[in-house]
Design an enzyme around this catalytic site. Structure first.
Site, mmCIF file in Angstrom:
data_model
loop_
_atom_site.group_PDB
_atom_site.id
_atom_site.type_symbol
_atom_site.label_atom_id
_atom_site.label_comp_id
_atom_site.label_asym_id
_atom_site.label_seq_id
_atom_site.Cartn_x
_atom_site.Cartn_y
_atom_site.Cartn_z
ATOM 1 N N SER A 406 -9.061 58.093 -10.223
ATOM 2 C CA SER A 406 -8.941 56.689 -9.816
ATOM 3 C C SER A 406 -10.099 56.272 -8.928
ATOM 4 O O SER A 406 -10.286 55.096 -8.677
ATOM 5 C CB SER A 406 -7.665 56.503 -8.989
ATOM 6 O OG SER A 406 -6.606 57.154 -9.585
ATOM 7 N N HIS A 427 -9.870 55.609 -16.757
ATOM 8 C CA HIS A 427 -8.915 55.441 -15.657
ATOM 9 C C HIS A 427 -7.750 54.598 -16.134
ATOM 10 O O HIS A 427 -7.890 53.379 -16.285
ATOM 11 C CB HIS A 427 -9.617 54.789 -14.465
ATOM 12 C CG HIS A 427 -8.688 54.482 -13.330
ATOM 13 N ND1 HIS A 427 -8.864 53.399 -12.503
ATOM 14 C CD2 HIS A 427 -7.570 55.108 -12.895
ATOM 15 C CE1 HIS A 427 -7.885 53.377 -11.592
ATOM 16 N NE2 HIS A 427 -7.095 54.418 -11.814
ATOM 17 N N GLU A 439 -9.826 51.284 -17.209
ATOM 18 C CA GLU A 439 -11.204 51.219 -16.713
ATOM 19 C C GLU A 439 -11.976 52.352 -17.381
ATOM 20 O O GLU A 439 -11.600 53.524 -17.254
ATOM 21 C CB GLU A 439 -11.242 51.386 -15.194
ATOM 22 C CG GLU A 439 -10.912 50.123 -14.427
ATOM 23 C CD GLU A 439 -11.032 50.306 -12.912
ATOM 24 O OE1 GLU A 439 -10.717 51.403 -12.422
ATOM 25 O OE2 GLU A 439 -11.443 49.353 -12.225
ATOM 26 N N ASN A 477 -9.748 49.557 -7.700
ATOM 27 C CA ASN A 477 -9.413 50.246 -6.441
ATOM 28 C C ASN A 477 -10.452 49.999 -5.357
ATOM 29 O O ASN A 477 -10.134 50.000 -4.173
ATOM 30 C CB ASN A 477 -9.230 51.739 -6.693
ATOM 31 C CG ASN A 477 -7.893 52.019 -7.371
ATOM 32 O OD1 ASN A 477 -6.991 51.179 -7.343
ATOM 33 N ND2 ASN A 477 -7.776 53.168 -8.004
#
Ligand code: T1G
Length: 680
Positions: A406, A427, A439, A477
């Protein structure tokens, strides 16, 4: 290329649209249809008309690219009235997806013939508008107000078989014989009178139905403008004569189509499709065939990732270090599939087929034939490097090695392999078998073929892929961090967790940061030492407040997991702040919004500056599909465009002394604000 052509089939005029990719009802199509209808009206030898489309689908709607520009005549509503008014039967021959204006065109025809695989729907609500060419008035008159509410407010299409059951389709044709069967049907009804005009029918409705529908769908409709307008238009179809109902529809769509919400939702429609395109990647980049997949780690993520491939018929070998963990992981997959059967999303047979493709193992040797292996082990660089070093030896030459990390540095992970060009990040978002976002993290050495293969695979497993560059947290993130940091700081300065969450809920998020933390569990990554209380979360965990699972975290929870603000949590937070000497004060909702959301926009601007996202709209796609950003606000970058980048910069400057020593304004954001530019 002539977009609308006509053919004679005896005394039937066949009108054919050829407007790839989806026969959108742009001006040339409307103009051609109008001329064809006039020709049919003027020619006594024509007894009936068939309207059909070449290519993948019947008209899939108005041409969304024309929105926001002056609409050229003939406009769709007027054209459809001319079709319906023709004194000869007009038959719509439907295949693919008759959506929006496409279904409205079919509704203005006197009859509808469709192949069983066709889908019919009015998804305009997903674009923040409503069917604006008579759909809100004709559909209730055909299927009844209740079914029309589901289709128009829900926006989901129905299959042709169901449509035939409810009277929306008059005849089902063989998949490969639509044109001929539609012509034969037209001949059958050529002399039948009176012509069935949907506008002349009555919309059936039960008393109290609209209120019941609003109550049942209140949560889903919260914050959106278009659903309520759809209901109002359908109510008009029940209460008013057709023409007056059309006026209500026109008034409502005129207001919606210029709204920020509709512009935001249309932005996301195109942004989702743009995200699939990788700038600079030749369209003929060779893809690596992926006939079998390996997954390392059978935890929540690994199991969810495996399901994506099993569900599309790709065999998966799933590896764990110990038998107990492997058995647990396979059990969770089976349970998730069982839930899919319970919810009607899958059949028992489909689940059986998927599970038969799953091969659990404890040995890396069993990954030797996989074309793609996705690692989903503990989020720790040393662990991942060890896994990749072993995997590099076990996997066959040419296999793609993907990490589900992540945050971590994909290039560093690739560096322990002899094949960095075959390494990239994939991801997934939890739950990986449900969340649409993926992602795709491009490493410095990731080859074009490997990247193109991952993007193509994403489409196959029905994910919305966004390319990200290697940086801490990639796109989503990385922007989450400033938001969480500010939220955590705000509750030390006097805001309550429920104050911060309320700002997020009012903004349209499904949850605020502290509700989310309680749901996920405050003990994720906790060192389990109650004497060490370096953060608020550690202080709460030390007091046994682990979140929903322990009956309390930032909030208190009853047995139904309903939350209430917690005096205990607030005391722990206040004591923690006092120990740090942080003065308490009243904090406004505006400050919470500016510190949490503007800092996200600022980070998004830095991601663009550093080239870690291809375009601003990709960032919007990440946040709408990965983090619950309300689609009617179009994503953080479009929202910033709509409120004005200068507003964002001024807000950040206002909060500057509270944003902490690490905060810096993005030069790109400042420059754009000064020039009055936008990101999208
Ligand atoms: N207008 C313009 N372009 C469209 C389009 C449309 N309606 N639909 C799709 N495209 C483009 C899309 O951008 C992409 O372009 C390409 O076609 C392939 O689409 C008056 C006002 C039909 C189910 O909401 O749901 O009618 O990226 O990648 O996955 O009441 O497209 O290749 O350059 O999505 O096979 C209502 C929207 C409009 C349907 C096909 N209609 N489209 O999915 O291909 S408003 C819709 C879709 C309206 C009336 C109102 C899907 C699809 P590019 P794609 P797909």
């Amino acid at each position: 290329m002539t977009i609308i052509t006509t053919e004679r089939a005896g005394d039937v005029l066949v009108v054919i649209s050829n407007n790839p990719p989806v026969n959108a009802l742009g001006h040339a199509v409307r103009d051609g249809l109008a001329k064809a209808i006039d020709a049919a009206a003027a020619d006594p030898a024509i007894k009936a008309v068939v309207i059909r489309c070449e290519g993948r689908t019947f008209f899939a709607g108005a041409d969304i690219t024309e929105f926001g520009k002056p609409m050229k005549d003939p406009q769709l509503p007027e054209l459809l009235e001319r079709i319906e008014a023709l004194d000869k039967p007009v038959v719509a021959a439907i295949h693919g997806t008759a959506l929006g204006g496409g279904l409205e065109t079919a509704l203005a025809c006197h009859y509808r013939v469709a192949v069983p695989s066709a889908k019919l729907g009015l998804p305009e609500v997903k674009l923040g508008i409503l069917p604006g060419a008579g759909g809100t008035q004709r559909l209730p008159r055909v299927v009844g107000a209740e079914a029309a509410l589901e289709m128009i407010v829900g926006g989901a299409p129905i299959g042709a078989k169901k449509a035939a059951e409810v009277g929306l389709v008059d005849r089902l044709a063989a998949e490969d014989n639509l044109a001929a069967e539609a012509i034969a049907f037209a001949r059958e009804v050529a002399d039948k009178r009176p012509l069935p005009r949907t506008s002349e029918r009555k919309a059936a409705a039960e008393p109290g139905m609209f209120e019941a529908f609003r109550a049942k769908n209140a949560k889903k409709m919260k914050g959106f403008e278009a659903p309520e307008a759809c209901i109002e238009a359908i109510q008009a179809a029940v209460d008013l004569p057709f023409r007056e109902g059309l006026e209500v529809e026109r008034r409502l769509i005129a207001k919606l189509i210029v709204s920020d919400q509709s512009k935001a939702q249309r932005h996301i429609f195109f942004a989702e499709r743009a995200a699939a395109k990788v700038d600079g990647l030749p369209t003929d980049t060779p893809l690596i065939p992926v006939k079998s997949v390996g997954v390392i780690g059978a935890g929540t993520m690994g199991g969810g990732i495996a399901m994506n491939f099993l569900s599309i018929g790709v065999p998966v070998t799933i590896l764990e270090a110990e038998q107990a963990a492997l058995d647990r992981g396979v059990g969770v997959i089976a349970k998730n599939y069982a839930n899919n059967v319970k919810s009607g999303r899958m059949t028992e047979a489909q689940v059986e087929k998927a599970m038969a493709l799953l091969k659990p193992t404890l040995s890396y040797d069993d990954l030797a034939q996989a074309d793609l292996v996705i690692e989903a082990v503990f989020e720790n660089m040393d662990v991942k490097k060890e896994v990749f070093a072993r995997l590099d030896k076990a996997a066959k030459p040419g296999a793609i090695l993907a990490t589900n990390t992540s945050y971590l540095d994909v290039d560093e992970i690739a560096s322990v392999t002899a094949r960095p060009e075959y390494v990239l990040g994939m991801h997934f978002f939890s739950p990986a078998n449900v969340m649409k976002l993926l992602e795709v993290v491009r490493g410095a050495k990731t080859s074009d073929s490997v990247l193109a293969t991952a993007m193509a695979l994403a489409k196959q497993i029905r994910k919305i892929a966004v390319v990200a560059g290697v940086c801490h947290g990639f796109i989503g993130n990385r922007m989450l961090k400033p938001r969480q940091d500010q939220a955590g700081q705000l509750i030390l300065e006097g805001a309550k967790p429920s104050d911060v969450d309320r700002v997020f809920l009012d903004f349209g998020f499904p949850m605020g940061p502290f509700q989310l933390a309680d749901l996920a569990g405050l003990d994720i990554g906790w060192h389990r030492d109650p004497t060490r209380r370096e953060t608020v979360r550690e202080a709460l965990c030390a007091e046994g407040r682990l979140g929903q699972k322990s009956g309390g975290g930032f909030y208190d929870y009853d047995e139904k997991r309903q939350r209430t603000p917690s005096p205990v949590a607030e005391r722990i937070i206040a004591e923690f702040a006092a120990a740090k000497g942080i003065p308490q004060r009243q904090i406004s909702d505006e400050e919470i919004r500016e510190r949490c959301l503007y800092t996200m926009v600022n980070e998004g601007a830095k991601i663009l500056e550093e080239g870690k996202a291809q375009r601003a709209s990709d960032i919007d796609v990440v946040w709408v599909y990965g983090y619950g950003w309300p689609v009617y606000r179009g994503g953080p970058m479009l929202w910033a465009d709509q409120i004005g980048l200068k507003t964002v910069v001024d807000g950040l400057k206002r909060q500057a002394d509270r944003l902490g020593p690490d905060f810096s304004l993005s030069p790109l954001l400042v420059a754009k604000a000064e020039k009055g530019e936008t990101f999208n």
